[in-house]
Design a protein around this motif. Structure first.
Motif, PDB file in Angstrom:
ATOM      1  N   UNK A 192      29.823  45.987  56.423  1.00 34.93           N
ATOM      2  CA  UNK A 192      28.404  46.501  56.810  1.00 34.93           C
ATOM      3  C   UNK A 192      28.013  47.777  56.103  1.00 34.93           C
ATOM      4  N   UNK A 193      29.196  48.721  55.937  1.00 33.27           N
ATOM      5  CA  UNK A 193      28.883  49.898  55.365  1.00 33.27           C
ATOM      6  C   UNK A 193      28.519  49.690  53.779  1.00 33.27           C
ATOM      7  N   UNK A 194      28.922  48.858  53.033  1.00 34.10           N
ATOM      8  CA  UNK A 194      28.598  48.661  51.732  1.00 34.10           C
ATOM      9  C   UNK A 194      27.258  47.952  51.697  1.00 34.10           C
ATOM     10  N   UNK A 195      27.121  46.855  52.724  1.00 33.11           N
ATOM     11  CA  UNK A 195      25.749  46.220  52.637  1.00 33.11           C
ATOM     12  C   UNK A 195      24.756  47.136  52.934  1.00 33.11           C
ATOM     13  N   UNK A 196      24.935  48.254  53.808  1.00 34.44           N
ATOM     14  CA  UNK A 196      23.674  49.242  54.096  1.00 34.44           C
ATOM     15  C   UNK A 196      23.462  49.880  52.766  1.00 34.44           C
ATOM     16  N   UNK A 197      24.417  50.278  52.187  1.00 37.21           N
ATOM     17  CA  UNK A 197      24.194  51.125  51.077  1.00 37.21           C
ATOM     18  C   UNK A 197      23.434  50.537  49.835  1.00 37.21           C
ATOM     19  N   UNK A 198      23.880  49.209  49.917  1.00 36.92           N
ATOM     20  CA  UNK A 198      23.289  48.293  48.546  1.00 36.92           C
ATOM     21  C   UNK A 198      21.692  47.885  48.989  1.00 36.92           C
ATOM     22  N   UNK A 253      18.657  38.213  57.094  1.00 37.29           N
ATOM     23  CA  UNK A 253      19.874  37.888  56.248  1.00 37.29           C
ATOM     24  C   UNK A 253      21.022  38.649  56.333  1.00 37.29           C
ATOM     25  N   UNK A 254      21.837  38.281  55.731  1.00 42.47           N
ATOM     26  CA  UNK A 254      23.425  39.163  55.525  1.00 42.47           C
ATOM     27  C   UNK A 254      23.618  39.456  54.110  1.00 42.47           C
ATOM     28  N   UNK A 255      22.782  39.298  53.239  1.00 44.05           N
ATOM     29  CA  UNK A 255      23.005  39.704  52.203  1.00 44.05           C
ATOM     30  C   UNK A 255      22.743  41.125  51.818  1.00 44.05           C
ATOM     31  N   UNK A 256      23.469  41.672  50.704  1.00 45.18           N
ATOM     32  CA  UNK A 256      23.190  43.050  50.526  1.00 45.18           C
ATOM     33  C   UNK A 256      21.866  43.361  49.555  1.00 45.18           C
ATOM     34  N   UNK A 257      21.297  42.077  49.109  1.00 43.22           N
ATOM     35  CA  UNK A 257      20.030  42.206  48.393  1.00 43.22           C
ATOM     36  C   UNK A 257      19.097  42.104  49.295  1.00 43.22           C
ATOM     37  N   UNK A 258      18.096  42.927  49.182  1.00 42.50           N
ATOM     38  CA  UNK A 258      16.879  42.951  50.062  1.00 42.50           C
ATOM     39  C   UNK A 258      15.926  41.624  49.742  1.00 42.50           C
TER      40      UNK A 258
END
Length: 771
Positions: free
Chosen positions: A316-322, A438-443
């Motif tokens: 979740x840390x990396x997903x938020x930053x991405x 969604x749970x993707x790091x991409x918006x």
């Protein structure tokens, strides 16, 4: 002179040239060496007295050779031209000029034997082999001198490789030890496999990554100790993983999220953030300190995966930053975690976001040429607003114009001019009646587009084109991407049709389709998969698939699906009904570090039905041109074996069809510096689903392979980092429109013939690779 004597003379000349080159590039390089020193020409490694297999021996020798330092001077065909340029340039007196350029940019200094440390290299080889489980390895070194050149030889005598007998995980009372134990089935350390220090390091990183998902923010791989026991057993080791006794207490603790604070207007040049009390906004679990009231708080709710009370995890840390980066509104994103003062075992989370300029203008000017002998330019002016409604929406308004000229050839004087505008609005979320997460790091994005274009083909006709669309774009991960347009409407209307073009239509009725009014609407979908970003893989792939459904729902509503006689119109324009599918598959085989074999196959089919007897011209398939079959001019092939011989007018119409098959394969290699070379073969054609009396031979049959066009060629590509300039020269090998038995034209190839070159050689100049 007899043929035998001629061949002998040729061989003698080649031998003389080779000897001369060896003398110039070889012998002359050694006379510039410092007195008493030698030119180091490389090292070799030999594995001796071992029971390993030939394959393992060869692989180990290659790995060890790659570790030797320094590297010798670069060679080309056994010569060292870069060293030669360095030597002949001499010592430049100034840091500019041809001599300085030759010595510093083209040439390279000699690698001297005095810089080679044989003992150091021997220790590197010993460490590597022991790290791979070959304990108590012996390494010896020697050198061989010849004509002021020296090579280094290393002999490696490894013992039998040790294998893993057992693996034990931490079994103390710590909570993290139980987590590690439960993940042991995913361990990289397997009983029976060779001992490998790199695998042990990777296992420590795997354990650390697992703990990071369970709240252990302050843990790191160095806190895990691998105890290796090789004293018992027959060339076997026991590995015991333990948590180090001196591990800090905070690294042994799992943490939850407490406060979440966002600074959307953070400035890098300032050491601290200054704000007023009224700048603080509390929204759900977040504290937003937005000094300019820039964003709707919902933007952060969608971007931040952490919620107050959640267990920290790195995913979740990396997903938020991405997600913050992919919003496209921030130039810099910084995240910080601090131990909370208010609650034990919790972290306060801070996000510092630096804004990009909200509004900006981008101007693009490009020149272009194609294989139909058209040369032109285009200009695009784009005005952008990155945060239109405070929700990170992107508004783009574009105005564009261009012109294509054919200064000579069949279409001379029939220039093409276009002018248009496009407006698009992109939301960084799914705009739907119900919320989709969604749970993707991409918006995920929702995009609405409105476009108008006016195109004028002088002396022939003009077209007005209107298009609007509304749809969604989302990425599952870095490899998979989707685009769904639930609304996609195109309306095309002719204008200023000349008497000359109407006369051409009387001779070739297929030209009338170009100026027909068109109304196309329906959903479209595209799926893309690629792993080409994985540069270390030998085989990589790319696939793009399209599905276009036009007029299906409208056909049901109006009865067009079942009506056979009357064409149903909307606003006095017949609407199109068809199903169109297209697949583009590419394979890249990495041969060496600087060469690869790239292949592509394209399959396409369009099936008209109901209100349509054929696909709209703008939706049909075409082949030929700079990114297709390069030995034929753009849109000039097919359909099938058809060749337009009806008219003697100077206008050459584009050829199109309902089905498409295309194949290309290309060998690519780096030649030098920024220059890449390629040789290629292209093949394919298009066909019609139904027979057309105006295009005999254009329909698909069971013998469709006899209609395949084939071309070949070679090219140079100049990789300028920010773009690649491509020049390809191609010529046909098979012409599908010739009579059966005469279609292969390989025997007609004659590069010395001016008429043959004029008719068959096609120069393609383009930006980027063809695929």
């Amino acid at each position: 002179m007899s043929k035998k004597h001629s061949n002998m003379k040729t061989k003698c000349i080649r031998c003389f040239i080779a000897i001369s080159l060896f003398f110039v590039f070889g012998c002359s390089n050694t006379k510039y060496l410092p007195k008493g020193d030698l030119l180091y020409t490389g090292g070799s490694v030999t594995i001796k007295d071992t029971i390993i297999t030939k394959k393992e021996k060869k692989e180990l020798e290659a790995n060890l050779t790659a570790l030797l330092r320094p590297l010798p001077n670069k060679q080309f065909l056994g010569l060292r031209p870069k060293l030669w340029f360095y030597n002949i340039a001499g010592e430049p007196k100034k840091q500019k000029g041809i001599r300085y350029w030759l010595r510093t940019k083209v040439g390279e200094p000699p690698v001297l034997f005095s810089k080679v440390d044989l003992d150091y290299n021997a220790s590197v080889l010993r460490n590597f082999t022991e790290n791979k489980g070959y304990f108590k390895t012996r390494v010896s070194s020697d050198s061989t001198v010849s004509n002021k050149r020296v090579t280094a030889e290393y002999t490696v005598e490894p013992k039998r490789q040790y294998k893993i007998k057992s693996v034990t995980f931490p079994d103390d009372s710590l909570a993290m030890s139980r987590i590690i134990g439960r993940s042991s089935r995913r361990s990289l350390l397997k009983v029976g496999r060779p001992y490998d220090l790199d695998v042990i390091k990777a296992e420590r990183e795997r354990i650390d990554a697992r703990l990071k998902e369970k709240g252990y923010y302050y843990f790191n791989p160095d806190y895990i100790l691998a105890q290796v026991d090789s004293t018992k057993g027959d060339y076997e080791v026991k590995i015991r993983l333990v948590i180090k006794a001196d591990t800090p207490p905070k690294a042994l603790t799992s943490y939850k999220i407490n406060k979440i604070v966002v600074y959307p207007n953070f400035t890098l040049s300032k050491d601290s953030v200054k704000y007023r009390k009224e700048d603080i906004v509390q929204y759900k679990d977040f504290t937003i300190i937005d000094t300019a009231n820039t964003f709707n708080p919902r933007v952060f709710d969608r971007a931040i995966y952490f919620k107050q009370g959640d267990l920290y995890n790195r995913k979740d840390h990396n997903l938020t930053l991405n997600r913050f980066v992919n919003l496209g509104t921030f130039s810099f994103v910084k995240n910080e975690f601090k131990l909370s003062d208010s609650l034990p075992n919790t972290l306060d989370t801070y996000y510092y976001l630096t804004l990009l300029p909200k509004k900006f203008i981008r101007v693009e000017v490009l020149g272009k040429t194609n294989s139909a002998s058209y040369t032109g330019s285009e200009i695009n002016v784009n005005w952008n607003n990155r945060n239109l409604f405070g929700g990170a929406e992107l508004l783009t308004v574009s105005v564009f114009g261009g012109a294509d000229f054919q200064l000579s050839g069949a279409n001379s004087g029939k220039n093409i001019y276009k002018l248009g505008t496009e407006t698009s609005l992109t939301w960084p979320r799914f705009v739907t009646p119900f919320r989709i997460e969604g749970s993707s790091e991409y918006v995920p994005r929702t995009k609405a587009t409105l476009r108008y274009e006016y195109q004028n083909r002088t002396q022939l006709y003009a077209l007005n084109s209107f298009q609007t669309s509304f749809g969604y774009l989302w990425k599952e991960n870095i490899r998979k991407e989707h685009q769904l347009n639930v609304i996609d409407v195109t309306y095309v209307s002719p204008n200023h049709v000349t008497a000359e073009y109407l006369a051409d239509i009387k001779e070739d009725e297929s030209l009338a389709k170009v100026i027909e009014k068109q109304l196309i609407f329906g959903p479209t979908y595209n799926f893309t998969y690629t792993n080409t970003m994985q540069k270390r893989k030998k085989n990589t792939f790319y696939f793009s698939g399209d599905l276009d459904l036009a007029g299906n729902i409208t056909g049901l509503a109006t009865g067009a699906n079942v009506k056979k006689n009357d064409t149903i119109k909307i606003f006095d324009v017949p609407f199109s009904q068809y199903v169109k599918m297209r697949g583009d598959f590419r394979h890249y085989l990495k041969l060496t570090k600087n060469s690869e074999l790239a292949s592509r196959i394209i399959l396409g089919i369009g099936i008209p039905y109901g209100n349509s007897g054929a696909l709209p011209t703008s939706k049909q398939f075409v082949v030929g041109g700079t990114n297709s079959i390069r030995a034929f001019r753009a849109r000039s092939i097919g359909p099938g074996s058809y060749l337009n011989t009806k008219t003697d007018n100077s206008f050459l119409p584009d050829q199109s069809g309902d089905l498409k098959l295309e194949f290309s394969t290309e060998y690519r290699a780096k030649l030098f510096s920024i220059v890449r070379g390629a040789v290629f073969v292209d093949a394919g054609n298009i066909w019609l689903m139904n027979a057309d009396p105006n295009k005999p031979g254009g329909e698909i049959t069971k013998d469709f392979m006899k209609d395949i066009a084939v071309g070949a060629g070679a090219g140079l590509r100049f990789d300028l980092s920010f773009f690649v300039l491509r020049t390809d020269l191609a010529f046909p090998l098979r012409k599908p429109y010739l009579p059966q038995g005469d279609r292969w034209v390989i025997d007609d190839i004659n590069f010395g013939s001016g008429p043959w070159r004029k008719e068959n050689l096609i120069l393609n100049i383009a930006i980027g690779y063809p695929f």
